[in-house]
Design an enzyme around this catalytic site. Sequence first.
Site, PDB file in Angstrom:
ATOM      1  N   ASP A  46       0.830  -1.210   0.000  1.00  0.00           N
ATOM      2  CA  ASP A  46       0.000   0.000   0.000  1.00  0.00           C
ATOM      3  C   ASP A  46       0.863   1.258   0.000  1.00  0.00           C
ATOM      4  O   ASP A  46       1.602   1.520   0.948  1.00  0.00           O
ATOM      5  CB  ASP A  46      -0.884   0.009   1.256  1.00  0.00           C
ATOM      6  CG  ASP A  46      -1.837   1.194   1.252  1.00  0.00           C
ATOM      7  OD1 ASP A  46      -2.817   1.144   0.492  1.00  0.00           O
ATOM      8  OD2 ASP A  46      -1.584   2.178   1.985  1.00  0.00           O
ATOM      9  N   TYR A  51       2.736   9.714   0.185  1.00  0.00           N
ATOM     10  CA  TYR A  51       3.775   9.098   1.016  1.00  0.00           C
ATOM     11  C   TYR A  51       5.172   9.405   0.459  1.00  0.00           C
ATOM     12  O   TYR A  51       6.172   9.144   1.122  1.00  0.00           O
ATOM     13  CB  TYR A  51       3.608   7.573   1.123  1.00  0.00           C
ATOM     14  CG  TYR A  51       2.283   7.115   1.699  1.00  0.00           C
ATOM     15  CD1 TYR A  51       1.400   8.019   2.300  1.00  0.00           C
ATOM     16  CD2 TYR A  51       1.903   5.784   1.661  1.00  0.00           C
ATOM     17  CE1 TYR A  51       0.180   7.604   2.817  1.00  0.00           C
ATOM     18  CE2 TYR A  51       0.691   5.358   2.184  1.00  0.00           C
ATOM     19  CZ  TYR A  51      -0.157   6.283   2.750  1.00  0.00           C
ATOM     20  OH  TYR A  51      -1.375   5.865   3.264  1.00  0.00           O
ATOM     21  N   LYS A  80      -2.610   6.043  -4.397  1.00  0.00           N
ATOM     22  CA  LYS A  80      -3.807   6.847  -4.083  1.00  0.00           C
ATOM     23  C   LYS A  80      -3.646   8.239  -4.663  1.00  0.00           C
ATOM     24  O   LYS A  80      -2.558   8.837  -4.579  1.00  0.00           O
ATOM     25  CB  LYS A  80      -4.000   6.952  -2.567  1.00  0.00           C
ATOM     26  CG  LYS A  80      -3.905   5.634  -1.816  1.00  0.00           C
ATOM     27  CD  LYS A  80      -4.318   5.761  -0.363  1.00  0.00           C
ATOM     28  CE  LYS A  80      -3.973   4.504   0.421  1.00  0.00           C
ATOM     29  NZ  LYS A  80      -2.605   4.465   0.970  1.00  0.00           N
ATOM     30  N   HIS A 113      -7.673   9.138  -2.353  1.00  0.00           N
ATOM     31  CA  HIS A 113      -7.110   9.045  -0.994  1.00  0.00           C
ATOM     32  C   HIS A 113      -8.076   9.576   0.077  1.00  0.00           C
ATOM     33  O   HIS A 113      -8.318   8.917   1.080  1.00  0.00           O
ATOM     34  CB  HIS A 113      -5.781   9.819  -0.949  1.00  0.00           C
ATOM     35  CG  HIS A 113      -4.905   9.432   0.198  1.00  0.00           C
ATOM     36  ND1 HIS A 113      -3.537   9.502   0.134  1.00  0.00           N
ATOM     37  CD2 HIS A 113      -5.185   8.978   1.442  1.00  0.00           C
ATOM     38  CE1 HIS A 113      -3.026   9.103   1.292  1.00  0.00           C
ATOM     39  NE2 HIS A 113      -4.008   8.780   2.098  1.00  0.00           N
TER      40      HIS A 113
HETATM   41  N1  LIG Z   1      -5.875   5.802   3.474  1.00  0.00           N
HETATM   42  C1  LIG Z   1      -5.467   6.526   4.496  1.00  0.00           C
HETATM   43  O1  LIG Z   1      -5.942   7.653   4.719  1.00  0.00           O
HETATM   44  C2  LIG Z   1      -4.426   6.002   5.411  1.00  0.00           C
HETATM   45  C3  LIG Z   1      -3.702   4.865   5.059  1.00  0.00           C
HETATM   46  N2  LIG Z   1      -2.735   4.348   5.889  1.00  0.00           N
HETATM   47  C4  LIG Z   1      -2.046   3.108   5.460  1.00  0.00           C
HETATM   48  O2  LIG Z   1      -2.158   2.153   6.518  1.00  0.00           O
HETATM   49  C5  LIG Z   1      -0.860   1.677   6.837  1.00  0.00           C
HETATM   50  C6  LIG Z   1      -0.774   1.233   8.272  1.00  0.00           C
HETATM   51  O3  LIG Z   1      -1.113   2.283   9.150  1.00  0.00           O
HETATM   52  P1  LIG Z   1      -0.040   3.013  10.092  1.00  0.00           P
HETATM   53  O4  LIG Z   1      -0.556   4.391  10.339  1.00  0.00           O
HETATM   54  O5  LIG Z   1       1.300   2.868   9.504  1.00  0.00           O
HETATM   55  O6  LIG Z   1      -0.182   2.287  11.487  1.00  0.00           O
HETATM   56  P2  LIG Z   1      -0.165   0.767  12.031  1.00  0.00           P
HETATM   57  O7  LIG Z   1      -1.411   0.605  12.818  1.00  0.00           O
HETATM   58  O8  LIG Z   1       0.167  -0.196  10.956  1.00  0.00           O
HETATM   59  O9  LIG Z   1       1.021   0.842  13.087  1.00  0.00           O
HETATM   60  C7  LIG Z   1       2.360   1.044  12.699  1.00  0.00           C
HETATM   61  C8  LIG Z   1       3.188   1.200  13.971  1.00  0.00           C
HETATM   62  O10 LIG Z   1       3.148  -0.017  14.722  1.00  0.00           O
HETATM   63  C9  LIG Z   1       4.458  -0.505  14.911  1.00  0.00           C
HETATM   64  N3  LIG Z   1       4.387  -1.977  14.809  1.00  0.00           N
HETATM   65  C10 LIG Z   1       4.090  -2.693  13.700  1.00  0.00           C
HETATM   66  N4  LIG Z   1       4.095  -4.006  13.969  1.00  0.00           N
HETATM   67  C11 LIG Z   1       4.407  -4.122  15.281  1.00  0.00           C
HETATM   68  C12 LIG Z   1       4.574  -5.225  16.151  1.00  0.00           C
HETATM   69  N5  LIG Z   1       4.410  -6.483  15.718  1.00  0.00           N
HETATM   70  N6  LIG Z   1       4.906  -4.996  17.450  1.00  0.00           N
HETATM   71  C13 LIG Z   1       5.057  -3.727  17.899  1.00  0.00           C
HETATM   72  N7  LIG Z   1       4.908  -2.640  17.124  1.00  0.00           N
HETATM   73  C14 LIG Z   1       4.592  -2.843  15.824  1.00  0.00           C
HETATM   74  C15 LIG Z   1       5.306   0.122  13.836  1.00  0.00           C
HETATM   75  O11 LIG Z   1       6.636   0.296  14.261  1.00  0.00           O
HETATM   76  P3  LIG Z   1       7.916  -0.326  13.469  1.00  0.00           P
HETATM   77  O12 LIG Z   1       7.839   0.127  12.040  1.00  0.00           O
HETATM   78  O13 LIG Z   1       9.058   0.252  14.212  1.00  0.00           O
HETATM   79  O14 LIG Z   1       7.797  -1.825  13.635  1.00  0.00           O
HETATM   80  C16 LIG Z   1       4.633   1.484  13.670  1.00  0.00           C
HETATM   81  O15 LIG Z   1       5.093   2.371  14.683  1.00  0.00           O
HETATM   82  C17 LIG Z   1       0.042   2.871   6.505  1.00  0.00           C
HETATM   83  O16 LIG Z   1       1.403   2.509   6.466  1.00  0.00           O
HETATM   84  C18 LIG Z   1      -0.567   3.291   5.191  1.00  0.00           C
HETATM   85  O17 LIG Z   1      -0.111   2.430   4.157  1.00  0.00           O
HETATM   86  C19 LIG Z   1      -2.492   4.940   7.111  1.00  0.00           C
HETATM   87  C20 LIG Z   1      -3.157   6.079   7.496  1.00  0.00           C
HETATM   88  C21 LIG Z   1      -4.173   6.697   6.680  1.00  0.00           C
HETATM   89  O1  LIG Z   2      -1.255   7.865   5.802  1.00  0.00           O
HETATM   90  C1  LIG Z   2      -2.199   8.297   5.125  1.00  0.00           C
HETATM   91  O2  LIG Z   2      -2.655   7.701   4.152  1.00  0.00           O
HETATM   92  C2  LIG Z   2      -2.812   9.547   5.490  1.00  0.00           C
HETATM   93  O3  LIG Z   2      -3.809   9.953   4.952  1.00  0.00           O
HETATM   94  C3  LIG Z   2      -2.099  10.282   6.556  1.00  0.00           C
HETATM   95  O4  LIG Z   2      -1.833  11.569   6.150  1.00  0.00           O
HETATM   96  C4  LIG Z   2      -2.868  10.275   7.809  1.00  0.00           C
HETATM   97  O5  LIG Z   2      -4.096  10.856   7.611  1.00  0.00           O
HETATM   98  C5  LIG Z   2      -2.053  10.976   8.825  1.00  0.00           C
HETATM   99  O6  LIG Z   2      -1.057  10.444   9.201  1.00  0.00           O
HETATM  100  C6  LIG Z   2      -2.495  12.257   9.354  1.00  0.00           C
HETATM  101  O7  LIG Z   2      -1.632  12.622  10.385  1.00  0.00           O
END
Ligand SMILES: NC(=O)C1=CN([C@@H]2O[C@H](COP(=O)(O)OP(=O)(O)OC[C@H]3O[C@@H](n4cnc5c(N)ncnc54)[C@H](OP(=O)(O)O)[C@@H]3O)[C@@H](O)[C@H]2O)C=CC1
Ligand SMILES: O=C(O)C(=O)[C@@H](O)[C@H](O)C(=O)CO
Length: 281
Positions: A46, A51, A80, A113
Site C-alpha cells: 500500500d 507518502y 492513491k 485518498h
Molecule cells: N488511506 C489513508 O488515509 C491512510 C492509510 N494508511 C495506510 O495504513 C498503513 C498502516 O497504518 P499506520 O498508520 O502505519 O499504522 P499501524 O497501525 O500499521 O502501526 C504502525 C506502527 O506499529 C508498529 N508496529 C508494527 N508491527 C508491530 C509489532 N508487531 N509490534 C510492535 N509494534 C509494531 C510500527 O513500528 P515499526 O515500524 O518500528 O515496527 C509502527 O510504529 C500505513 O502505512 C498506510 O499504508 C495509514 C493512514 C491513513
Molecule cells: O497515511 C495516510 O494515508 C494519510 O492519509 C495520513 O496523512 C494520515 O491521515 C495521517 O497520518 C495524518 O496525520
Amino acid sequence: MLTIPSVTLNDGSAFPELGFGTYKLRDEEGIASIVSAIEVGYRLIDSAVNYGNEREVGEAVRRAGDRLGVDRDELLVVSKIPGREQGYDEAIASTEASLRRLGLDRLDLHLIHWPNPSVDKYVDTWRALVALRDRGLVRSIGVSNFTEPMLTRIIDATGVVPAVNQVELHPYFPQARLRAFHAGLGIRTESWSPLARRSELLTETVVDDLAAAHGVSPTQVVLRWHTQLGSTPIPKSSHSARQRENADVFGFTLTDDELDAISALERGRLWGGDPDTHEEM
Ligand SMILES: NC(=O)C1=CN([C@@H]2O[C@H](COP(=O)(O)OP(=O)(O)OC[C@H]3O[C@@H](n4cnc5c(N)ncnc54)[C@H](OP(=O)(O)O)[C@@H]3O)[C@@H](O)[C@H]2O)C=CC1
Ligand SMILES: O=C(O)C(=O)[C@@H](O)[C@H](O)C(=O)CO
C-alpha cells in the site's frame, strides 16, 4: 515464506486478506523494508502519492523479482490520488505520473485518498478511475475514507461500485455500520492503522488475555480480529521479525465472543480524520 490467503473482489480480482502499509518508509532503508516484507510473504503493498515513496515501492518490486524470484504479477501495488490532483483530467495525469515514478505499467489498485468534500471533485475523479481501468492502466479501482453517502453518490453517478474502501479501522474504531454497508454492496473493507499505530491498544487487558489464551502475540490477536471481521488490514513495520509476526495470523481462530470483546474497546476515531470535514491535499 508465509502464504497469505486471498478473497475475490467484486471485479473478479484476487485480493490478499492482509497487506503491507508503507507510510513513512522511504529511501534505501524503506526499499529494504518493503523487500523484506515481500520476502516474508506480503503481496499487497500500500502506497500513495502523498507518502512520497512510489519510487521506492517500484524499486522494491524490481529487487524482489531479481533477488527473490517473486514475479511482478504476484504483487499487488496500490497507490492513491491526493486531494490536490482530483478532477477528471488531473486524476488521469496524476495516475500516469504515479506509474512513471513506480516504473510500472499498471497499478493493481488505485484509490481516491480522501474525498475532500469541500473541493467536491470526487465524482469526476471516480469517473477518471473508471476510464483508467478501461484503458488497463489500473486493474481494480476503489476509494479511501469514503462515507456511506459518498459511496452512494459515486455509484449513482456512474453505476460502478468501488472494489475497496480503505478506512480507519481498529478495535478502538470498529466501523460496524460502514462494514455492513460495504458487505451489502460487495465492497471489500481495508483497515488503515490496523494496530492503532501501536498506541496502548497492544497492552489492553482483553487483547493481552486473548494473546495468552491462544499462545500468540497481542498484535496477532488484533490483526486476526480484522481478518475475521472480513477486512484486509495493512500493518506497517520496518522490522522483518515484526513483519513476519504480523502476517502469521491465519493459524488460529477467535470465537464470536472473543471478537465481540475486542470490538467492545470502541471509543471512536483516534486522529480526528472525519471524512466529512478532513481536507488532505
Ligand atoms: N488511506 C489513508 O488515509 C491512510 C492509510 N494508511 C495506510 O495504513 C498503513 C498502516 O497504518 P499506520 O498508520 O502505519 O499504522 P499501524 O497501525 O500499521 O502501526 C504502525 C506502527 O506499529 C508498529 N508496529 C508494527 N508491527 C508491530 C509489532 N508487531 N509490534 C510492535 N509494534 C509494531 C510500527 O513500528 P515499526 O515500524 O518500528 O515496527 C509502527 O510504529 C500505513 O502505512 C498506510 O499504508 C495509514 C493512514 C491513513
Ligand atoms: O497515511 C495516510 O494515508 C494519510 O492519509 C495520513 O496523512 C494520515 O491521515 C495521517 O497520518 C495524518 O496525520
